[in-house]
Design a protein around this motif. Sequence first.
Motif, short mmCIF file in Angstrom:
data_model
loop_
_atom_site.label_atom_id
_atom_site.label_comp_id
_atom_site.label_asym_id
_atom_site.label_seq_id
_atom_site.Cartn_x
_atom_site.Cartn_y
_atom_site.Cartn_z
N LEU A 16 0.84 -1.20 0.00
CA LEU A 16 0.00 0.00 0.00
C LEU A 16 0.87 1.25 0.00
CD1 LEU A 16 -2.83 -0.89 2.54
CD2 LEU A 16 -2.97 -0.82 0.05
N GLU A 17 0.52 2.20 -0.84
CA GLU A 17 1.31 3.44 -0.97
C GLU A 17 0.76 4.53 -0.06
OE1 GLU A 17 2.43 4.75 -4.87
OE2 GLU A 17 1.88 2.80 -5.68
N VAL A 18 0.67 4.24 1.22
CA VAL A 18 0.19 5.21 2.20
C VAL A 18 1.04 5.10 3.45
CG1 VAL A 18 -2.19 5.27 1.36
CG2 VAL A 18 -1.54 3.59 3.07
N GLN A 19 1.13 6.20 4.20
CA GLN A 19 1.83 6.18 5.49
C GLN A 19 0.98 5.48 6.53
OE1 GLN A 19 4.94 7.47 6.29
NE2 GLN A 19 5.22 7.67 4.10
N GLU A 20 -0.33 5.78 6.50
CA GLU A 20 -1.26 5.14 7.43
C GLU A 20 -2.65 5.22 6.84
OE1 GLU A 20 -2.41 8.74 10.49
OE2 GLU A 20 -0.75 7.44 11.03
N LEU A 21 -3.52 4.34 7.31
CA LEU A 21 -4.91 4.34 6.92
C LEU A 21 -5.71 3.78 8.07
CD1 LEU A 21 -5.56 1.52 4.33
CD2 LEU A 21 -3.44 1.74 5.50
N SER A 22 -6.99 4.07 8.08
CA SER A 22 -7.84 3.55 9.14
C SER A 22 -8.01 2.05 8.95
CB SER A 22 -9.21 4.24 9.11
OG SER A 22 -9.94 3.83 7.97
N VAL A 23 -8.39 1.38 10.03
CA VAL A 23 -8.68 -0.05 9.92
C VAL A 23 -9.78 -0.28 8.89
CG1 VAL A 23 -9.55 -2.08 11.15
CG2 VAL A 23 -7.86 -0.60 12.25
N ALA A 24 -10.77 0.61 8.86
CA ALA A 24 -11.87 0.48 7.88
C ALA A 24 -11.34 0.56 6.45
CB ALA A 24 -12.92 1.56 8.12
N GLU A 25 -10.38 1.47 6.19
CA GLU A 25 -9.79 1.57 4.86
C GLU A 25 -8.99 0.32 4.52
OE1 GLU A 25 -8.87 6.24 4.04
OE2 GLU A 25 -7.79 5.31 5.71
N ALA A 26 -8.29 -0.23 5.51
CA ALA A 26 -7.53 -1.47 5.29
C ALA A 26 -8.49 -2.62 4.97
CB ALA A 26 -6.66 -1.80 6.49
N VAL A 27 -9.58 -2.69 5.72
CA VAL A 27 -10.58 -3.74 5.49
C VAL A 27 -11.18 -3.58 4.09
CG1 VAL A 27 -12.86 -4.60 6.22
CG2 VAL A 27 -11.06 -4.18 7.92
N ASP A 28 -11.41 -2.33 3.64
CA ASP A 28 -11.92 -2.09 2.29
C ASP A 28 -11.00 -2.72 1.25
OD1 ASP A 28 -13.68 -0.64 0.30
OD2 ASP A 28 -11.77 0.37 -0.12
N ARG A 29 -9.70 -2.61 1.45
CA ARG A 29 -8.73 -3.21 0.52
C ARG A 29 -8.80 -4.74 0.61
NH1 ARG A 29 -8.57 2.08 1.35
NH2 ARG A 29 -7.12 3.20 0.02
N ILE A 30 -8.83 -5.26 1.83
CA ILE A 30 -8.86 -6.71 2.03
C ILE A 30 -10.13 -7.33 1.46
CG2 ILE A 30 -8.91 -8.54 3.78
CD1 ILE A 30 -7.10 -6.65 5.50
N GLU A 31 -11.23 -6.58 1.50
CA GLU A 31 -12.50 -7.12 0.97
C GLU A 31 -12.44 -7.33 -0.54
OE1 GLU A 31 -15.44 -4.47 2.62
OE2 GLU A 31 -15.75 -5.81 4.33
N THR A 32 -11.40 -6.86 -1.21
CA THR A 32 -11.23 -7.19 -2.63
C THR A 32 -10.73 -8.63 -2.77
OG1 THR A 32 -8.95 -6.38 -2.78
CG2 THR A 32 -10.72 -4.79 -3.24
N ILE A 33 -10.30 -9.22 -1.66
CA ILE A 33 -9.82 -10.60 -1.63
C ILE A 33 -10.86 -11.52 -1.03
CG2 ILE A 33 -8.05 -12.14 -0.68
CD1 ILE A 33 -6.22 -9.57 -0.67
N THR A 34 -11.45 -11.11 0.11
CA THR A 34 -12.42 -11.93 0.80
C THR A 34 -13.43 -11.07 1.54
OG1 THR A 34 -12.74 -13.68 2.45
CG2 THR A 34 -10.95 -12.12 2.87
N ALA A 35 -14.65 -11.55 1.61
CA ALA A 35 -15.69 -10.88 2.40
C ALA A 35 -15.87 -11.59 3.74
CB ALA A 35 -17.01 -10.87 1.63
N ASP A 36 -15.12 -12.64 3.97
CA ASP A 36 -15.22 -13.41 5.22
C ASP A 36 -14.53 -12.63 6.35
OD1 ASP A 36 -14.68 -15.15 7.38
OD2 ASP A 36 -14.50 -16.89 6.07
#
Length: 120
Positions: A16-36
Amino acid sequence: MAEDPIELGCELLEKLEVQELSVAEAVDRIETITADPHLTREILDTAETRGIIEREDGLVRPRGGAFVRFESEVVTKEGEFTCRRCGAGLSTGHFIRLEAGELGPFGSSCIRKVTGRDRE
């Protein structure tokens, strides 16, 4: 052989090309892999254990300094696709080639959001 969602998620977080992101933003990225939600938590926990990310006060900080190289790690394919992030119909899909496997398809704006090039 199917891609391992844990490895794919960890590698995506690492790039990820960011210094930091919220957990919600991280989960948004992960949900492109899994919704579980259990796999999502396992991806975050594994990434933290491996030192890929730090989590504190609702923030996720990638530690690797790596990033997706658009010239070599993102490929486009023509066809009929549905964006894995927003669900839009696509005639050109953008795919991220990671060591753990290929992630996509994404539209042109979603690929930038998933990688952290554009913040919402």
